[in-house]
Design an enzyme around this catalytic site. Structure first.
Site, PDB file in Angstrom:
ATOM      1  N   GLU A   1      44.493  41.163  38.621  1.00 54.94           N
ATOM      2  CA  GLU A   1      45.504  42.026  38.371  1.00 54.94           C
ATOM      3  C   GLU A   1      45.816  43.065  39.949  1.00 54.94           C
ATOM      4  OE1 GLU A   1      45.209  42.916  34.419  1.00 54.94           O
ATOM      5  OE2 GLU A   1      46.293  40.629  33.801  1.00 54.94           O
TER       6      GLU A   1
ATOM      7  N   GLU B   1      44.875  32.974  33.890  1.00 57.00           N
ATOM      8  CA  GLU B   1      44.712  33.864  32.843  1.00 57.00           C
ATOM      9  C   GLU B   1      45.990  34.204  31.496  1.00 57.00           C
ATOM     10  OE1 GLU B   1      42.521  38.237  32.700  1.00 57.00           O
ATOM     11  OE2 GLU B   1      44.054  38.820  31.021  1.00 57.00           O
TER      12      GLU B   1
END
Length: 444
Positions: free
Chosen positions: A196, A294
């Site tokens: 991220e 994810e």
């Protein structure tokens, strides 16, 4: 086509992977048809798996030997989800017991590098999974943050950036991690540059612009892996939400040398569907592999959602992602406690299997069974194939396994039952998709 096997999960009728066999027959219905076209194929599937976070490993370590064996069977065994992929984190993540690295703070030369921390909890769980799996497990490694001294904010948490003077050292850190895991019998097949990279979080996080990620891949990580004889370890970029995926890939891969080192793209689901972004990437960069790296049901947003809602979030996203072109699926935590942790900043979430606070029971959630409709039946090496459907009330995806077996997955998220005629070359079967149910049909 001679016989079809139907596997149904329907919570309302207490069905979990209930199996039924039928003889195939000629079908003439043209009004309620889902057509299967195996001669039109798309991406090859590598598999399905989940993340060996420190939180998962901690919970695993507290279980009895009997429950440990059950958990590993439930995920990696023949009677379970048959997972063949796993994700591990380089340094700590939010689902760890606290911040940690593999070196002493300030060790620019990485002389103190040691994965002893992982040997305590994470590696024992990983090794048991390797023993149980019927084939090799493919491992993805991702960092959440470099050591604090390497970052502009001097903190593993709260974002910050990797300082320019530490790009080379951080690339060598990847190499040391991969080699250390290999010494433990664990082959890392791919890495992401950063988990991220656009999110400033209260937990372990680090920000990269597209230009910075491109630079790191081009001049540091790619060459470091190459120099260490690890060129077969794939580099995946992005590792973040789908809604920005196409722009990020486009901007990161403007540089041809960075493009040369990049083998794939990782995506998450936290900002919605955006399945079209995957299709765009596959169209513009057909050489790249796409991975769902994810996703989880966050308690901060969905704590009040029921088990059907949680399970359908998984199935809906998996169908959309697979139709968009992904080759592999990594769920998030393999095992959490009843609170949804531990998590060192209280960022709790759901998992397909939970354990109670006494560590004397495992609780398989409905999402576990929904995931199984994909992971148990779509084999490594399968190819997605074409289909057409008569209504958008049925979500559908289809595959042909290496042995020629077809796998068709149908999801009904609605309140009403839906009739379906499954057909390939004029033969098939009629069935009814009950409300809030998922059905997998296999046949040759």
């Amino acid at each position: 086509m001679k016989k079809l096997k139907l596997i149904t999960t329907d919570l309302k009728n207490n069905k979990y992977w209930q199996q039924e066999e039928r003889e195939a027959s000629k079908v003439s219905d043209c009004m309620k048809v889902i057509n299967i076209y195996p001669e039109v194929s798309y991406q090859e599937i590598e598999g399905f798996g989940g993340a060996f976070t420190e939180a998962s490993a901690y919970n695993y370590s507290k279980l009895s030997e009997k429950l440990k064996e059950q958990l590993i069977e439930d995920y990696f065994g023949e009677t379970g989800l048959k997972y063949n992929m796993g994700r591990v984190h380089i340094n700590s993540c939010d689902f760890a017991l606290g911040n940690y690295t593999y070196i002493e703070e300030g060790d620019e030369a990485l002389r103190t590098f040691d994965i002893a921390h992982d040997k305590e909890l994470i590696l024992p769980m990983v090794k048991e999974a390797i023993k149980k799996a019927s084939g090799d497990i493919s491992f993805l490694a991702s960092p959440w943050s470099p050591p604090a001294f390497m970052k502009t904010n001097g903190d593993m948490n709260h974002g910050g950036k990797l300082k320019g003077e530490y790009y080379e050292a951080w690339a060598k850190y990847f190499v040391k991690f991969i080699k250390a895991y290999k010494e433990e019998g664990i082959e890392i097949s791919s890495v992401t540059v950063q988990n991220e990279p656009m999110a400033v979080q209260t937990w372990d996080s680090c920000i990269y612009t597209a230009e910075e990620e491109s630079l790191f891949v081009r001049d540091y990580l790619g060459p470091a892996l190459e120099a260490a004889g690890l060129e077969k370890v794939d580099i995946l970029i992005w590792d973040h939400n789908k809604e920005e995926a196409f722009n990020r890939v486009r901007d990161t891969l403007k540089d041809e040398k960075a493009k040369k080192y990049t083998k794939g793209v990782g995506v998450h689901w936290y900002t919605g569907d955006h399945f079209e972004a995957l299709e765009l990437i596959k169209k513009q960069y057909p050489e790249l592999k796409l991975y769902f790296t994810e996703g989880c049901v966050e308690y901060s947003r969905f704590s009040d959602s029921g088990e059907i809602k949680k399970a359908e979030m998984y199935a809906h996203d998996m169908i959309g992602n697979l139709n968009g072109g992904i080759s592999g699926f990594y769920d998030w935590n393999l095992l959490l406690d009843e609170q949804g942790g531990p998590n060192h900043v209280g960022n709790y979430c759901a998992a397909p299997i939970l354990c109670d606070s006494k560590y004397d029971a495992l609780d398989k959630k409905l999402s576990y069974y929904y995931i199984g409709h994909f992971s148990k039946y779509i084999k490594k090496g399968a190819k997605r194939i074409a289909l057409t459907r008569y209504t958008d009330k049925v979500q559908a995806v289809a595959f042909v396994n290496p042995d020629g077996e077809r796998v068709v997955i149908l999801l009904n998220k609605g309140e009403e039952a839906i009739p379906v005629t499954l057909r390939e070359e004029g033969k098939g079967t009629e069935l009814t998709l009950e409300s809030h149910s998922i059905v997998t049909i296999t046949y040759k």
